[in-house]
Structure formats: C-alpha cells, structure tokens
Motif scaffolding. Structure first.
Motif, mmCIF file in Angstrom:
data_model
loop_
_atom_site.group_PDB
_atom_site.id
_atom_site.type_symbol
_atom_site.label_atom_id
_atom_site.label_comp_id
_atom_site.label_asym_id
_atom_site.label_seq_id
_atom_site.Cartn_x
_atom_site.Cartn_y
_atom_site.Cartn_z
ATOM 1 N N GLU A 55 3.891 -9.006 8.234
ATOM 2 C CA GLU A 55 2.763 -9.374 7.369
ATOM 3 C C GLU A 55 2.200 -8.152 6.643
ATOM 4 O OE1 GLU A 55 -0.176 -12.254 8.909
ATOM 5 O OE2 GLU A 55 1.112 -12.408 10.686
ATOM 6 N N LYS A 56 2.051 -7.048 7.356
ATOM 7 C CA LYS A 56 1.432 -5.862 6.771
ATOM 8 C C LYS A 56 2.339 -5.142 5.783
ATOM 9 C CE LYS A 56 -1.624 -4.887 10.688
ATOM 10 N NZ LYS A 56 -1.940 -3.938 11.782
ATOM 11 N N TYR A 57 3.625 -5.055 6.126
ATOM 12 C CA TYR A 57 4.535 -4.241 5.318
ATOM 13 C C TYR A 57 5.298 -5.038 4.261
ATOM 14 C CZ TYR A 57 3.952 -0.025 8.141
ATOM 15 O OH TYR A 57 3.435 1.107 8.744
ATOM 16 N N PHE A 58 5.504 -6.330 4.503
ATOM 17 C CA PHE A 58 6.364 -7.085 3.598
ATOM 18 C C PHE A 58 5.735 -8.387 3.109
ATOM 19 C CE2 PHE A 58 9.220 -4.337 6.011
ATOM 20 C CZ PHE A 58 9.972 -3.774 4.985
ATOM 21 N N ASN A 59 4.434 -8.519 3.302
ATOM 22 C CA ASN A 59 3.673 -9.657 2.767
ATOM 23 C C ASN A 59 4.167 -11.016 3.261
ATOM 24 O OD1 ASN A 59 2.023 -7.871 1.358
ATOM 25 N ND2 ASN A 59 3.341 -7.917 -0.461
ATOM 26 N N PHE A 60 4.680 -11.051 4.486
ATOM 27 C CA PHE A 60 4.886 -12.357 5.123
ATOM 28 C C PHE A 60 3.498 -12.963 5.370
ATOM 29 C CE2 PHE A 60 9.063 -10.830 5.602
ATOM 30 C CZ PHE A 60 9.894 -11.799 6.161
ATOM 31 N N LYS B 51 0.827 -1.197 0.000
ATOM 32 C CA LYS B 51 0.000 0.000 0.000
ATOM 33 C C LYS B 51 0.866 1.253 0.000
ATOM 34 C CE LYS B 51 -4.006 -2.039 2.306
ATOM 35 N NZ LYS B 51 -4.932 -1.970 3.476
ATOM 36 N N ALA B 52 0.341 2.327 -0.568
ATOM 37 C CA ALA B 52 1.121 3.546 -0.802
ATOM 38 C C ALA B 52 1.753 4.095 0.480
ATOM 39 C CB ALA B 52 0.235 4.611 -1.445
ATOM 40 N N LYS B 53 0.998 4.128 1.577
ATOM 41 C CA LYS B 53 1.529 4.674 2.828
ATOM 42 C C LYS B 53 2.706 3.852 3.329
ATOM 43 C CE LYS B 53 0.327 5.801 7.594
ATOM 44 N NZ LYS B 53 -0.737 5.779 8.646
ATOM 45 N N LYS C 294 10.466 3.505 1.781
ATOM 46 C CA LYS C 294 11.369 4.378 1.028
ATOM 47 C C LYS C 294 12.026 5.399 1.957
ATOM 48 C CE LYS C 294 9.181 4.031 -3.531
ATOM 49 N NZ LYS C 294 8.472 4.769 -4.617
ATOM 50 N N LYS C 295 11.286 5.850 2.961
ATOM 51 C CA LYS C 295 11.843 6.776 3.942
ATOM 52 C C LYS C 295 13.020 6.130 4.666
ATOM 53 C CE LYS C 295 10.651 9.312 8.184
ATOM 54 N NZ LYS C 295 9.562 9.633 9.152
#
Length: 281
Positions: free
Chosen positions: A213-218, A66-68, A74-75
């Motif tokens: 899970e949320k950020y890296f699709n584990f 997701k964009a956020k 990236k930050k």
C-alpha cells in the motif's frame, strides 16, 4: 468450488464473485480434517468492514510515489535483474530461497518443506495456463535470491507467493520483484484486471500488505467474512471464545496460535453482526 487448506474449506472463486452456498453446499464428508468453511461476499463494498483483500486495480506510476520510496525502488532496479523464468530450470535455487525465507519465520508457524514436494508443486502449477514465476537475480554475481509466483485468471491476477533471502532485503529486493510484476501486467491493469495479494492476514505476522500500500499504491477492498463450522466444532469455538484474552498470552505455542486465528475470525464475524466495526480497530 471449495478447496481444502489448513483445516479449512476455502471458496475457490475470484474475490469479485460470490459463491452460491445453496448450489455449492459444504460436504464435510469430503475431508474429515476440515474444521470450518470460509468465504467472502460484498467485495469492494462502500462501507467499512474489518476484513479485506489488498488489490491494485490501476497501472503503477513511479512518479506518484513519495521521493524516499521512489529512491528505494530505483535502488532495487540498480541491484537486481527481475525476469520471468521457467521453474524447471531453477528448482534448487528457488528451493534455497524458500528455505532461507522460512528460516526467518517465527517457530509457531514456520512451515516444513522438502525439495521433492516443492519441485512437484511449482512445476505442476507451472504447466497450467496463466502461471508465471518471476525471479530476482543479484547483478553483482547473478545469484537468484528471490522469486514471486503470479496466477492470471480472466479478471484477477493472483499475487500468490513472494519469497526472498533475508540478507538481500537491505538491497530492496522486494521492491524490484513487485515493480517487475506491475510493469509486466501494466496493460492488463489498464484493461480492467486487478492484482490481488489475498485477504487480511489473520495468522502470520507480516507487514507485506502495508508495504504494498505504501510503496506501490495497492489499496484495501473491504468485504464481508463468512464462516460455517463443522457441527461438532461450533460449541468448542463458542467455549474457547470466552477465554480468548488468556489464549492470546499463550500464542507462542503453535496449537494455541492456530486456535487464536480461528477466534480472531470469530471476533470479526460477531462484530459484523453487531454492526459495530470501526475504522482503526
């Protein structure tokens, strides 16, 4: 085939392999401090169970996030330089990260450590095959402020340790370390290996697996938890289980906290036997 950890014998096999108990019996005489033995079976089973490993078995695509969350990753990349290091060259810096990370843990399970044992552990392991230490350096001052340890076997890449200085979490240091690891092992993931962050956490209050899970699709790979108690311990667990709700209210005590961890596993075992496990419980 068994290793001792925190008063327990743990099956020393990769998650996707089932240990043969009859061929590898539990010898309680090997360690008088071991109260129980635990192992898993039915790795990545189709039916839901209340115990799991958190794994990543596909290459990571930043565009799928997701964009956020993509912005936050990236930050991190703008703030940190993540690279492989030789732990021998950074013992004091790595230990400082561990100490500051531990300082943020609740007192009921805050570990104790000393630099000599830390150096021995991380260097000894580092001399073995497949042991990787990734470090995150803050670009503004080149300070080492976080590290991850990964152990690579034939098929599984164990995500063994990640520690960061709490004051750098606002700069998304955790995202940088995880992204660096996923990039480094991208080809391995394409070729059938998987990264494993371990089992469901019973004792520690952490949201790191949810974060993965949320950020890296584990994802969760569900499995069956198995426990065998030292004979003298089994009736004690049975008795304490009756008072588990009362004990939960006393969880701030370190001893009670450890007992509650065992009782939680006992609860999982009982629910598995009943076949009453439900999603979201």
């Amino acid at each position: 085939m068994w290793k001792y950890y925190n008063h327990s014998f743990i099956a020393d096999v990769p998650p996707h392999e089932d240990i043969n108990i009859s061929q590898n019996p539990i010898n309680w005489k090997n360690n008088k401090n071991a109260l129980l033995a635990c192992w898993t079976t039915d790795f990545d089973c189709a039916c839901y169970k209340d115990f799991w490993y958190v794994i990543k078995d596909t290459p990571f695509d930043l565009q799928e996030v997701k964009a956020k969350r993509r912005y936050e990753i990236k930050k991190s990349l703008n703030n940190f330089d993540v690279r492989l290091v030789n732990p021998k060259d950074h013992i004091n810096e790595l230990f400082s990260v561990q100490e500051q990370a531990f300082s943020a843990y609740p007192k009921k399970y805050r570990p104790k450590s000393n630099i000599d044992q830390f150096a021995k552990d991380i260097v000894t392991r580092g001399e073995g095959f497949g042991w990787f230490v990734f470090a995150a350096f803050f670009k503004q001052n080149n300070e080492l402020c976080g590290y991850s340890i990964v152990n690579v076997n034939d098929r599984v890449i164990d995500f063994a340790v990640q520690k960061t200085k709490p004051q750098y979490e606002k700069y998304q240091i955790n995202a940088g370390l995880v992204f660096g690891i996923l990039q480094y092992f991208s080809e391995d993931l394409k070729n059938g290996k998987y990264i494993c962050d371990g089992t469901r956490n019973i004792s520690h209050e952490t949201k790191f697996q949810d974060y993965l899970e949320k950020y890296f699709n584990f994802r969760k790979a569900y499995c069956k938890l198995n426990i065998k108690y030292r004979p003298v311990i089994k009736p004690i667990v049975k008795l304490l289980y009756v008072f588990r709700k009362i004990l939960k209210k006393l969880d701030n005590n370190s001893l009670v906290h450890n007992i509650n961890g065992v009782l939680k596993m006992e609860e999982i075992i009982r629910e598995q036997k009943k076949g009453l496990i439900k999603i979201g419980k």
